[in-house]
Design an enzyme around this catalytic site. Sequence first.
Site, PDB file in Angstrom:
ATOM      1  N   GLY A 116      -2.294  -9.096   0.213  1.00  0.00           N
ATOM      2  CA  GLY A 116      -2.426  -8.296   1.496  1.00  0.00           C
ATOM      3  C   GLY A 116      -2.585  -9.284   2.853  1.00  0.00           C
ATOM      4  O   GLY A 116      -1.816  -9.287   3.562  1.00  0.00           O
ATOM      5  N   VAL A 120       2.114  -8.435  -1.449  1.00  0.00           N
ATOM      6  CA  VAL A 120       1.422  -9.411  -2.352  1.00  0.00           C
ATOM      7  C   VAL A 120       0.319  -9.952  -1.420  1.00  0.00           C
ATOM      8  O   VAL A 120       0.691 -10.261  -0.243  1.00  0.00           O
ATOM      9  CB  VAL A 120       2.477 -10.419  -2.523  1.00  0.00           C
ATOM     10  CG1 VAL A 120       1.786 -11.405  -3.311  1.00  0.00           C
ATOM     11  CG2 VAL A 120       3.663  -9.779  -3.478  1.00  0.00           C
ATOM     12  N   GLU A 147     -11.556   0.007  -9.468  1.00  0.00           N
ATOM     13  CA  GLU A 147     -11.051   1.455  -9.495  1.00  0.00           C
ATOM     14  C   GLU A 147     -11.875   2.155 -10.648  1.00  0.00           C
ATOM     15  O   GLU A 147     -12.344   1.395 -11.697  1.00  0.00           O
ATOM     16  CB  GLU A 147      -9.635   1.476  -9.762  1.00  0.00           C
ATOM     17  CG  GLU A 147      -8.574   0.979  -8.720  1.00  0.00           C
ATOM     18  CD  GLU A 147      -8.320   1.808  -7.592  1.00  0.00           C
ATOM     19  OE1 GLU A 147      -8.688   3.147  -7.783  1.00  0.00           O
ATOM     20  OE2 GLU A 147      -8.306   1.464  -6.452  1.00  0.00           O
ATOM     21  N   ASP A 174      -1.289  -5.352 -12.170  1.00  0.00           N
ATOM     22  CA  ASP A 174      -1.156  -5.249 -10.800  1.00  0.00           C
ATOM     23  C   ASP A 174      -0.665  -7.090 -10.279  1.00  0.00           C
ATOM     24  O   ASP A 174       0.316  -7.165  -9.657  1.00  0.00           O
ATOM     25  CB  ASP A 174      -2.396  -5.083  -9.993  1.00  0.00           C
ATOM     26  CG  ASP A 174      -2.585  -5.449  -8.605  1.00  0.00           C
ATOM     27  OD1 ASP A 174      -2.153  -4.607  -7.626  1.00  0.00           O
ATOM     28  OD2 ASP A 174      -3.072  -6.753  -8.272  1.00  0.00           O
ATOM     29  N   GLU A 186       5.748  -7.713   3.496  1.00  0.00           N
ATOM     30  CA  GLU A 186       4.540  -8.889   3.709  1.00  0.00           C
ATOM     31  C   GLU A 186       3.342  -8.202   2.870  1.00  0.00           C
ATOM     32  O   GLU A 186       2.837  -9.033   2.030  1.00  0.00           O
ATOM     33  CB  GLU A 186       4.369  -9.179   4.962  1.00  0.00           C
ATOM     34  CG  GLU A 186       3.358 -10.530   4.968  1.00  0.00           C
ATOM     35  CD  GLU A 186       3.825 -11.665   4.568  1.00  0.00           C
ATOM     36  OE1 GLU A 186       3.417 -11.848   3.424  1.00  0.00           O
ATOM     37  OE2 GLU A 186       4.680 -12.226   5.156  1.00  0.00           O
ATOM     38  N   LYS A 232       2.915  -8.461  -8.474  1.00  0.00           N
ATOM     39  CA  LYS A 232       2.880  -9.389  -7.388  1.00  0.00           C
ATOM     40  C   LYS A 232       3.640 -10.749  -7.925  1.00  0.00           C
ATOM     41  O   LYS A 232       4.373 -11.488  -6.816  1.00  0.00           O
ATOM     42  CB  LYS A 232       1.229  -9.727  -6.824  1.00  0.00           C
ATOM     43  CG  LYS A 232       0.839  -8.482  -6.336  1.00  0.00           C
ATOM     44  CD  LYS A 232      -0.788  -8.681  -6.303  1.00  0.00           C
ATOM     45  CE  LYS A 232      -1.553  -7.440  -5.675  1.00  0.00           C
ATOM     46  NZ  LYS A 232      -2.850  -7.695  -5.665  1.00  0.00           N
TER      47      LYS A 232
HETATM   48  N1  LIG Z   1      -5.735  -0.945  -0.585  1.00  0.00           N
HETATM   49  C1  LIG Z   1      -5.230  -2.168  -0.417  1.00  0.00           C
HETATM   50  O1  LIG Z   1      -6.034  -2.896   0.032  1.00  0.00           O
HETATM   51  C2  LIG Z   1      -3.924  -2.480  -0.587  1.00  0.00           C
HETATM   52  C3  LIG Z   1      -3.278  -3.867  -0.231  1.00  0.00           C
HETATM   53  C4  LIG Z   1      -2.087  -4.252  -0.668  1.00  0.00           C
HETATM   54  C5  LIG Z   1      -0.975  -3.253  -0.829  1.00  0.00           C
HETATM   55  N2  LIG Z   1      -1.536  -1.919  -1.064  1.00  0.00           N
HETATM   56  C6  LIG Z   1      -0.373  -1.253  -1.054  1.00  0.00           C
HETATM   57  O2  LIG Z   1      -0.529  -0.187  -0.142  1.00  0.00           O
HETATM   58  C7  LIG Z   1       0.002   1.110  -0.488  1.00  0.00           C
HETATM   59  C8  LIG Z   1      -0.902   2.255  -0.054  1.00  0.00           C
HETATM   60  O3  LIG Z   1      -2.312   2.132  -0.942  1.00  0.00           O
HETATM   61  P1  LIG Z   1      -3.716   2.292  -0.397  1.00  0.00           P
HETATM   62  O4  LIG Z   1      -4.659   1.773  -0.914  1.00  0.00           O
HETATM   63  O5  LIG Z   1      -3.523   2.811   1.099  1.00  0.00           O
HETATM   64  O6  LIG Z   1      -3.464   4.079  -1.011  1.00  0.00           O
HETATM   65  P2  LIG Z   1      -4.372   5.329  -0.891  1.00  0.00           P
HETATM   66  O7  LIG Z   1      -5.735   5.110  -0.072  1.00  0.00           O
HETATM   67  O8  LIG Z   1      -4.396   6.229  -2.041  1.00  0.00           O
HETATM   68  O9  LIG Z   1      -3.432   6.070   0.426  1.00  0.00           O
HETATM   69  C9  LIG Z   1      -2.181   6.720  -0.130  1.00  0.00           C
HETATM   70  C10 LIG Z   1      -1.859   7.661   0.945  1.00  0.00           C
HETATM   71  O10 LIG Z   1      -0.784   8.190   0.909  1.00  0.00           O
HETATM   72  C11 LIG Z   1      -0.668   9.789   1.122  1.00  0.00           C
HETATM   73  N3  LIG Z   1       0.136  10.405   0.216  1.00  0.00           N
HETATM   74  C12 LIG Z   1       0.347  10.443  -1.258  1.00  0.00           C
HETATM   75  N4  LIG Z   1       1.368  11.174  -1.440  1.00  0.00           N
HETATM   76  C13 LIG Z   1       2.003  11.353  -0.627  1.00  0.00           C
HETATM   77  C14 LIG Z   1       3.182  12.407  -0.378  1.00  0.00           C
HETATM   78  N5  LIG Z   1       3.863  12.996  -1.370  1.00  0.00           N
HETATM   79  N6  LIG Z   1       3.529  12.727   1.093  1.00  0.00           N
HETATM   80  C15 LIG Z   1       2.697  12.410   2.107  1.00  0.00           C
HETATM   81  N7  LIG Z   1       1.638  11.423   1.754  1.00  0.00           N
HETATM   82  C16 LIG Z   1       1.137  11.040   0.727  1.00  0.00           C
HETATM   83  C17 LIG Z   1      -2.049   9.949   0.822  1.00  0.00           C
HETATM   84  O11 LIG Z   1      -2.479  11.124   1.383  1.00  0.00           O
HETATM   85  P3  LIG Z   1      -3.451  12.244   1.111  1.00  0.00           P
HETATM   86  O12 LIG Z   1      -4.843  11.192   1.514  1.00  0.00           O
HETATM   87  O13 LIG Z   1      -3.616  13.185   2.231  1.00  0.00           O
HETATM   88  O14 LIG Z   1      -3.760  12.485  -0.393  1.00  0.00           O
HETATM   89  C18 LIG Z   1      -2.840   8.777   1.291  1.00  0.00           C
HETATM   90  O15 LIG Z   1      -3.047   9.008   2.561  1.00  0.00           O
HETATM   91  C19 LIG Z   1       0.157   0.909  -2.246  1.00  0.00           C
HETATM   92  O16 LIG Z   1       1.623   0.714  -2.106  1.00  0.00           O
HETATM   93  C20 LIG Z   1      -0.566   0.035  -2.578  1.00  0.00           C
HETATM   94  O17 LIG Z   1      -0.073  -0.946  -3.711  1.00  0.00           O
HETATM   95  C21 LIG Z   1      -2.783  -1.687  -0.824  1.00  0.00           C
END
Ligand SMILES: NC(=O)c1ccc[n+]([C@@H]2O[C@H](COP(=O)([O-])OP(=O)(O)OC[C@H]3O[C@@H](n4cnc5c(N)ncnc54)[C@H](OP(=O)(O)O)[C@@H]3O)[C@@H](O)[C@H]2O)c1
Length: 434
Positions: free
Chosen positions: A135, A133, A191, A202, A130, A206
């Site tokens: 959020g 796409v 970013e 992006d 869910e 979606k």
């Molecule tokens: N941000 C949003 O609002 C949002 C909305 C909808 C969907 N998404 C999706 O949700 C997902 C996560 O996004 P995010 O924004 O939360 O990303 P993020 O802030 O960059 O967090 C990624 C996390 O993954 C960890 N990580 C990366 N490589 C790893 C590995 N090899 N082993 C263990 N942990 C690892 C990182 O650890 P470290 O911190 O320790 O490096 C970090 O805690 C993505 O697929 C994104 O497209 C995000």
Amino acid sequence: MQEVNVGIIGLGNVGSGTLAILTENAEQIGLKLGFPLRVKALCSRSIGVKRRQKVMDSVLRTEDWREVVAHPEVDIVAELVGGTTVAREIIDAAIAHKKSVVTANKELMALCGAEIWDRAIAAGINLAMEASVAGGIPIHTVLREGISGDRVTTLYGILNGTSNYILTEIEKHGSSFDDVLKEAQRLGYAEADPSADVDGYDARSKLAILAALAFGEKITPSDIYTEGIRRILPLDFQYAHKLGHTIRLICGAHQTPSGLILSVRPALIPQATILAGVQGAYNAVWVRGKYGADTFYYGRGAGASPTGVAVVSDLMRVAREIRCGSPERVSPFAHERLGEYKPIPVTLQHSAYYLRFRVVDRPGIIASLAGVLAGKQISLEAVLQLPSDNRQDLPFVITVEPTSEQSLREALGEMSAHDFLVEPPFAMPMEKSL
Ligand SMILES: NC(=O)c1ccc[n+]([C@@H]2O[C@H](COP(=O)([O-])OP(=O)(O)OC[C@H]3O[C@@H](n4cnc5c(N)ncnc54)[C@H](OP(=O)(O)O)[C@@H]3O)[C@@H](O)[C@H]2O)c1
């Protein structure tokens, strides 16, 4: 009833939002489910320096995601790492261990969601996505359950909050794209490398997922014509307003007699349409069904808490199915192909268009552009010119009656050869009232 246990991999924005909701809202979640949903394992590369969330000592904390996937008490793996490499390995390993998976990963699901779903079904586990796409908008559930009895004919979305924020700021303040982008980066809305957002990639991932869910067809990002918002000028909004329209980055999927036309591109939409009211970082999806007509969904497209709610709700749905016995399921990505929803090139689209020119002023410019349009059987609808003193970079707009995108592109190609143009003409479709 016996608890269901979750392992969270990735403690960034979404992972930490998810963990916070699971811990703070544990009692409500347990009451709604009729059994506890417990966090059993947490993983991130820098788990050692992560702020210690209030979790019980018995929770495994590790830098190695394999320990989470292999943990004998973890029933559901939440993949919240992102990207297409490690995330793919995590999901593959979870399926191999017969663990259900919840993911927020649009990029991976858009690229190979159909394949992953097939493997999940074969393994008899559940997969939920869910949060991938829009959020905070439960649009997957809407398409898979809420309106699944309908036949979707058209879907329009505003699916990238950063682009929508930038466009609505240009609209409100008349600032340039570059200035608004810099401000968005300062505020953390964009970013450092904004390409995925402002160039439409992006939103394309979606749309690939939503169109697959809406039409039951296997759709990949390469099926989608994609154009970003970098060329939008404040004056485009002035002209759009004169035409009773505004501009948004529209993700569109609509069925035609020959197939599905899919695009992510800036478009003029009537100011009176409900999508035009979507401001700032909000997302929205508008769906037209053959039987149920129009429905509209609106909410936050990203952020730790809105996305966390989507992940937690998925975890609850999967947990319920684990407790009650998982039913046989059908992949949301590809029913048996009916053919009617086959993606076709955007050049087959018919639409009215807005064409914006910047020219070094001299007599006869409109006549020569009109001549090119006439040569392609395109009917000119209106010519608009707002007052300007700059004869070296004079903007004006031509709108044309509905024509094929192919003819329009040919005309734009011919027009581009004129030496009075400061830059190639800029075209946007003018959507009908949505
Ligand atoms: N941000 C949003 O609002 C949002 C909305 C909808 C969907 N998404 C999706 O949700 C997902 C996560 O996004 P995010 O924004 O939360 O990303 P993020 O802030 O960059 O967090 C990624 C996390 O993954 C960890 N990580 C990366 N490589 C790893 C590995 N090899 N082993 C263990 N942990 C690892 C990182 O650890 P470290 O911190 O320790 O490096 C970090 O805690 C993505 O697929 C994104 O497209 C995000």
